[in-house]
Design a protein around this motif. Structure first.
Motif: not given
Lengths: 246, 367
Positions: B27-38, B181-185, B236-240
């Protein structure tokens, strides 16, 4: 080869601290050998050396006929190990734990299934096959862990405080399992804090400050120290310790 | 190899059965993408602006129209004199005012050059700067159209040229940062915690007294997080690409290759922290506080490295994520050739080899 363990002048130092100080003893094949000592007396370090986890500073030892310095890989194949701390992987099911350790010790797949069934039947655990280990009561876990530790038919079995925190009935059953194991010719090397358990051992050694202060059958020890319990003898010896328990 | 399989299976089961781990991983990667994105975006939408048009002609009108049309601004006020501007700012009615002076068109047509005055509320300098940049680029675009039919090119100062991200869409920039960030996390933090967990519970003793080689324990421990991180990077690639319409200009294989090297760096760091730490909390402290936080702050994820004080810039060079993010921005957004990220790749490879060697040595020694 009638000796399961032969230890000669074994010493382990960590810097200036001598954890194990020049100990020597032998353990017969099929013997139940009690390894007693207060916390910090050096039991764990001695046991870790015998398991091939730590290299000794001085001295030699063989386990199941293999040298602990040069043949630690062979030793690892021929020993079983179980500790109070270790009660299997809690997030794996009962059969998954058995299968994992069978796999680690290289037991063939077609042997694993009948042996697993046999083991579960012996313990009366058939209905718990698919239970997660975390859902089993502690006593059951310890019994299961014990069975897993001897699953690959080791020559020597190391038990590190196996009955810690277990109720008296399970402890009793546990020692019955140990006796049966010894009858099958597996040597059992066991540490414990329960002095009444020392009575079940063929011979016991008492370690104080890295040295073995006494080693004999429980009966002979009681005669020598003119005492009627191992507990009392242990107290007499351990009290002299200079080291702080950790 | 045959003995390795039960181990790897065990590690995957640990991860799959731990609800919290799975939540973080999926969930985290998608949430982060949406957070950062919007949400956490440097992009500013719907800012109220005012206009003081003293020039009142076709050119100024066309620029104003363009500004109105853009999604970034809403025209709130048309002023008639300079005096009206300040009170309007004070009442927070507008965040920015564009002023066309009387000679604007005149200068533009005859001198080929005119000044556009932009007054911005600089309480938040970053926002103000962004707004000014938006306006400038909109004005420049209007001018380009005018120039089409004009043999003598005209110019509005301040001239601003924005490369690669003409409207400064922040979504372009944050995608590589979120990946880093996600990879490090996941690789560093989760790996170190799971290895320490086994130390803490004492189960690792059992593995060590078994005939298993330490290297096999390590490989099997790392494998689920390696796989999971690859899945995350692809997600992340697909979402972006599909949801946020971020262009992926560079060669997909080069991007994949750089990601793999970075994964190895992150995994070996996780291994390193796990050998140092004695408890899960300690591992969390090392990887989370001492490593993840500086990574977030200093690797250029959130703040540009160029505007940091020199000593922080020096520390930033030691952050693996900095090199990964640099390389990714170049590859994905600028679409450069592989040879332009050679430096980043070499630094990451060097880090991977160094950390892996150190942590393998330490791991064997400590246990």
């Amino acid at each position: 080869m009638d000796k399961a363990i032969v230890v000669n002048n074994l010493t382990k130092r960590f810097g200036n601290f001598t954890a194990v100080d020049n100990i020597s003893f032998e353990v017969e094949k099929g013997e139940v050998f009690g390894f007693l000592g207060a916390n910090g007396a050096g039991k764990t370090t001695a046991m870790r050396m015998l398991c091939g986890l730590v290299k000794p500073t001085l001295g030699e030892a063989t386990v199941a006929g293999f040298d602990i310095r040069r043949q630690s890989e062979k030793i690892k194949k021929n020993i079983g190990y179980m500790s109070q701390k270790f009660a299997l992987y809690e997030d794996l099911k009962v059969w998954e734990n058995i299968k994992l350790f069978a796999g680690i010790y290289g037991i063939k797949r077609k042997e694993i299934i009948p042996k697993t069934n046999e083991l579960l039947a012996e313990l009366g655990f058939e209905s718990e096959r698919n239970t997660y280990v975390k859902e089993l009561p502690l006593g059951w876990r310890q019994k299961l862990a014990f069975s897993v530790a001897i699953f690959h038919e080791p020559k020597v079995l190391f038990l590190d405080e196996p009955t810690g925190g277990v109720d008296p009935i399970t402890r009793r059953q546990f020692w019955e399992m140990i006796a049966q194991t010894a009858e099958r010719g597996i040597t059992v090397f066991v540490t414990t804090h329960y002095m009444d358990e020392a009575e079940y051992c063929n011979r016991v050694s008492i370690m104080v400050d890295g040295k073995i202060e006494a080693l004999d059958t429980p009966r002979a020890l009681k005669e020598r120290f003119n005492s009627n319990s191992i507990d009392d003898i242990f107290y007499q010896l351990a009290r002299k310790a200079q080291r702080q328990a950790d | 190899m045959k003995k390795l399989f039960p181990f790897i299976k065990k590690e995957f089961l640990h991860v799959l059965r731990d609800t919290w781990t799975m939540m973080i991983i999926l969930v985290l990667p998608v949430v982060m993408m949406l957070l950062f994105g919007y949400a956490v975006t440097n992009e500013i939408r719907d800012t109220n602006i005012g206009v003081l048009d003293l020039s009142k002609d076709n050119i100024s009108a066309s620029i104003i129209e363009r500004v109105q049309q853009s999604e970034y601004f809403t025209l709130k006020h048309n002023y008639n004199s300079y005096h009206e501007i300040e009170p309007s700012f004070r009442k927070s009615e507008v965040g920015l005012v564009v002023v066309f002076d009387e000679d604007f068109s005149n200068n533009l047509l005859h001198k080929g050059k005119a000044e556009l005055q932009i007054v911005a509320d600089a309480t938040d300098p970053n926002t103000a700067k962004t707004l000014v940049n938006y306006i400038s680029s909109i004005a420049a675009q209007s001018l380009m159209e005018l120039n089409k039919n004009n043999p003598k090119p005209m110019q509005i100062t301040p001239e601003l040229k924005l490369l690669y991200n003409p409207l400064m869409k922040s979504s372009y920039n944050f995608v590589p940062a979120v990946m880093g960030f996600i990879v490090i996390l996941i690789c560093t933090m989760m790996t170190s915690i799971t290895i320490v967990r086994e130390k803490e519970r004492g189960t690792i003793e059992m593995l060590l007294v078994s005939p298993t080689k330490p290297i096999m324990i390590i490989i099997s421990k790392l494998s689920p997080f390696f796989v999971v991180s690859i899945i995350n990077i692809i997600t992340i690639f697909l979402v972006s690409y599909f949801i946020m319409n971020v262009p992926v200009l560079g060669n997909i294989f080069v991007i994949g290759g750089v990601s793999l090297i970075f994964l190895l760096v992150a995994l070996s760091l996780g291994l390193l922290f796990s050998t140092i730490a004695h408890s899960q909390l300690e591992a969390l402290l090392y990887s989370g506080m001492i490593f993840l936080m500086p990574t977030t702050l200093l690797s250029g994820m959130l703040f540009p490295i160029e505007s940091m004080p020199l000593f922080l810039q020096a520390i930033a060079q030691a952050m693996p994520a900095k090199w990964f993010i640099d390389a990714m921005r170049k590859l994905m957004i600028m679409g450069v050739d592989a040879k332009y990220v050679l430096k980043e790749v070499l630094v990451l490879t060097f880090m991977a080899i160094t950390f892996m060697t150190i942590s393998l040595k330490l791991f064997k020694k400590r246990l």
